[in-house]
Design a protein around this motif. Structure first.
Motif, PDB file in Angstrom:
ATOM      1  N   ALA A   1       8.072  -8.520   9.027  1.00  0.00           N
ATOM      2  CA  ALA A   1       7.559  -8.145  10.346  1.00  0.00           C
ATOM      3  C   ALA A   1       8.129  -9.069  11.426  1.00  0.00           C
ATOM      4  O   ALA A   1       8.179 -10.289  11.265  1.00  0.00           O
ATOM      5  N   THR A   2       8.554  -8.475  12.535  1.00  0.00           N
ATOM      6  CA  THR A   2       9.115  -9.284  13.629  1.00  0.00           C
ATOM      7  C   THR A   2       8.220  -9.301  14.849  1.00  0.00           C
ATOM      8  O   THR A   2       8.510  -9.983  15.833  1.00  0.00           O
TER       9      THR A   2
ATOM     10  N   ILE B   1     -14.366  -2.164   9.195  1.00  0.00           N
ATOM     11  CA  ILE B   1     -13.466  -1.106   8.767  1.00  0.00           C
ATOM     12  C   ILE B   1     -12.059  -1.671   8.657  1.00  0.00           C
ATOM     13  O   ILE B   1     -11.582  -2.364   9.567  1.00  0.00           O
ATOM     14  N   LEU B   2     -11.410  -1.373   7.555  1.00  0.00           N
ATOM     15  CA  LEU B   2     -10.017  -1.767   7.353  1.00  0.00           C
ATOM     16  C   LEU B   2      -9.233  -0.536   6.911  1.00  0.00           C
ATOM     17  O   LEU B   2      -9.561   0.085   5.898  1.00  0.00           O
ATOM     18  N   LEU B   3      -8.205  -0.203   7.680  1.00  0.00           N
ATOM     19  CA  LEU B   3      -7.314   0.897   7.332  1.00  0.00           C
ATOM     20  C   LEU B   3      -5.984   0.323   6.838  1.00  0.00           C
ATOM     21  O   LEU B   3      -5.416  -0.567   7.481  1.00  0.00           O
ATOM     22  N   ILE B   4      -5.526   0.825   5.709  1.00  0.00           N
ATOM     23  CA  ILE B   4      -4.245   0.358   5.192  1.00  0.00           C
ATOM     24  C   ILE B   4      -3.132   1.156   5.860  1.00  0.00           C
ATOM     25  O   ILE B   4      -2.993   2.364   5.647  1.00  0.00           O
ATOM     26  N   ALA B   5      -2.360   0.498   6.694  1.00  0.00           N
ATOM     27  CA  ALA B   5      -1.222   1.105   7.379  1.00  0.00           C
ATOM     28  C   ALA B   5       0.044   0.763   6.581  1.00  0.00           C
ATOM     29  O   ALA B   5       0.047   0.840   5.360  1.00  0.00           O
ATOM     30  N   SER B   6       1.097   0.379   7.258  1.00  0.00           N
ATOM     31  CA  SER B   6       2.340   0.019   6.578  1.00  0.00           C
ATOM     32  C   SER B   6       3.301  -0.587   7.584  1.00  0.00           C
ATOM     33  O   SER B   6       3.259  -0.260   8.773  1.00  0.00           O
ATOM     34  N   ILE B   7       4.182  -1.447   7.080  1.00  0.00           N
ATOM     35  CA  ILE B   7       5.242  -1.957   7.939  1.00  0.00           C
ATOM     36  C   ILE B   7       6.116  -0.790   8.436  1.00  0.00           C
ATOM     37  O   ILE B   7       6.701  -0.859   9.524  1.00  0.00           O
ATOM     38  N   ALA B   8       6.152   0.294   7.674  1.00  0.00           N
ATOM     39  CA  ALA B   8       6.917   1.481   8.100  1.00  0.00           C
ATOM     40  C   ALA B   8       6.349   2.070   9.377  1.00  0.00           C
ATOM     41  O   ALA B   8       7.080   2.682  10.167  1.00  0.00           O
TER      42      ALA B   8
ATOM     43  N   GLY C   1      -6.434  -3.216  10.784  1.00  0.00           N
ATOM     44  CA  GLY C   1      -5.483  -2.591   9.868  1.00  0.00           C
ATOM     45  C   GLY C   1      -4.678  -3.637   9.129  1.00  0.00           C
ATOM     46  O   GLY C   1      -4.583  -4.792   9.555  1.00  0.00           O
ATOM     47  N   LEU C   2      -4.108  -3.222   8.030  1.00  0.00           N
ATOM     48  CA  LEU C   2      -3.218  -4.078   7.244  1.00  0.00           C
ATOM     49  C   LEU C   2      -1.902  -3.334   7.076  1.00  0.00           C
ATOM     50  O   LEU C   2      -1.898  -2.158   6.675  1.00  0.00           O
ATOM     51  N   ALA C   3      -0.792  -3.998   7.409  1.00  0.00           N
ATOM     52  CA  ALA C   3       0.530  -3.366   7.347  1.00  0.00           C
ATOM     53  C   ALA C   3       1.390  -4.058   6.295  1.00  0.00           C
ATOM     54  O   ALA C   3       2.115  -5.002   6.599  1.00  0.00           O
ATOM     55  N   PRO C   4       1.288  -3.608   5.054  1.00  0.00           N
ATOM     56  CA  PRO C   4       2.103  -4.235   4.003  1.00  0.00           C
ATOM     57  C   PRO C   4       3.555  -3.768   4.067  1.00  0.00           C
ATOM     58  O   PRO C   4       3.854  -2.644   4.498  1.00  0.00           O
ATOM     59  N   ALA C   5       4.447  -4.634   3.632  1.00  0.00           N
ATOM     60  CA  ALA C   5       5.775  -4.185   3.229  1.00  0.00           C
ATOM     61  C   ALA C   5       5.601  -3.585   1.825  1.00  0.00           C
ATOM     62  O   ALA C   5       4.509  -3.177   1.465  1.00  0.00           O
ATOM     63  N   VAL C   6       6.636  -3.543   1.040  1.00  0.00           N
ATOM     64  CA  VAL C   6       6.529  -2.895  -0.268  1.00  0.00           C
ATOM     65  C   VAL C   6       5.643  -3.727  -1.198  1.00  0.00           C
ATOM     66  O   VAL C   6       5.902  -4.908  -1.426  1.00  0.00           O
ATOM     67  N   ILE C   7       4.601  -3.098  -1.694  1.00  0.00           N
ATOM     68  CA  ILE C   7       3.709  -3.717  -2.663  1.00  0.00           C
ATOM     69  C   ILE C   7       3.922  -3.018  -3.999  1.00  0.00           C
ATOM     70  O   ILE C   7       4.062  -1.791  -4.057  1.00  0.00           O
ATOM     71  N   ARG C   8       3.935  -3.786  -5.074  1.00  0.00           N
ATOM     72  CA  ARG C   8       4.160  -3.195  -6.395  1.00  0.00           C
ATOM     73  C   ARG C   8       2.906  -2.423  -6.815  1.00  0.00           C
ATOM     74  O   ARG C   8       1.914  -3.014  -7.235  1.00  0.00           O
ATOM     75  N   THR C   9       2.933  -1.112  -6.676  1.00  0.00           N
ATOM     76  CA  THR C   9       1.791  -0.256  -7.010  1.00  0.00           C
ATOM     77  C   THR C   9       2.285   1.010  -7.699  1.00  0.00           C
ATOM     78  O   THR C   9       3.471   1.357  -7.613  1.00  0.00           O
TER      79      THR C   9
END
Length: 251
Positions: free
Chosen positions: A249-250, A140-147, A185-193
């Motif tokens: 991400a820090t 299972i992979l949930l798309i989260a966010s750096i936010a 989970g995956l925490a992207p910053a801004v992705i062009r979508t």
């Protein structure tokens, strides 16, 4: 075509466009039977026709992931037809108001973001896990966010619900750690979508300015790491939030 996912059945939500579509295509290209969920029926039908012409194994279903009855039924129908469920990628999500102080933030807008981003993540996990437990295997992979990790000002609904998704990943990863099922989970910053088309330019500029690489991520980059996370090779990773942030991400 690679065959790393041959005989695997994958459900991808939010698959009509953006990150979900890119992940679904990469899995399909590597041999998976993919089931695309979204509420955008016309786009799903077009994708199904195009991908089948390319020889890919694809099915589509119009599913509102915030609707418990619809989610339960869609998973059951998938397993009844395809025989199993191996992979869930929950990529469906909405941004909601941006450049909006909490004191001006409409409560009904917050409720809608919660319904899709957090309740939808809960429901898709709840019913996917019922089937994965029977098979003794799952990814299972949930798309989260750096936010969700750092918080974006003036986006309280998005930031808080994505933080909830991160908590869900961490709790479920531990809950199922000995089951043969991983939850990450995956925490992207801004992705062009296409989703970012609804984000205020000032908000988008703020988020992009936080990325040390000084560019937006791509859906192809998201699909690349996501495909590994849901592969058999990623067998010792669970309850973890992978970053895709261009250095933002820090922790």
């Amino acid at each position: 075509m690679k065959t790393g996912f041959k005989d695997r059945v994958a459900v991808i939500t939010g698959a009509a466009d953006g990150i979900g579509k890119a992940i679904a295509r990469r899995l399909a290209d590597q041999g998976a039977r993919v089931v695309l969920w979204d509420i955008k029926t016309d786009q799903l039908i077009t994708l199904e026709k195009d991908w089948k012409r390319s020889g890919l194994k694809v099915k589509v279903a119009q599913v509102d992931i915030s609707d418990e009855t619809a989610v339960e039924r869609a998973f059951r129908e998938t397993v009844e037809e395809l025989g199993q469920l191996d992979i869930l990628v929950n990529s469906a999500g909405i941004v909601g108001p941006t450049q909006t102080k909490i004191t001006d933030y409409p409560t009904d807008a917050f409720d809608e973001i919660y319904r899709v981003n957090l309740r939808g993540s809960f429901l898709t996990c709840k019913y996917a896990l019922k089937w994965m437990e029977k098979g003794g295997y799952g990814r299972i992979l949930l798309i989260a966010s750096i936010a969700g990790k750092e918080g974006n000002p003036n986006m309280v609904g998005y930031s808080s619900t994505k933080a909830g998704v991160i908590g869900l990943v961490k709790g479920l990863g531990k809950e199922y750690a000995t089951s043969g099922i991983t939850v990450n989970g995956l925490a992207p910053a801004v992705i062009r979508t296409p989703m970012n088309e609804d984000t205020a330019p000032e908000q988008l500029a703020y988020m992009a300015s936080k990325i040390p690489m000084q560019r937006l991520g791509t859906v192809e980059e998201a699909a690349s790491i996501a495909t590994w996370i849901v592969s058999e090779e990623a067998s010792f990773n669970t309850g973890f939030i992978f970053d895709l942030s261009g250095g933002r991400a820090t922790y």
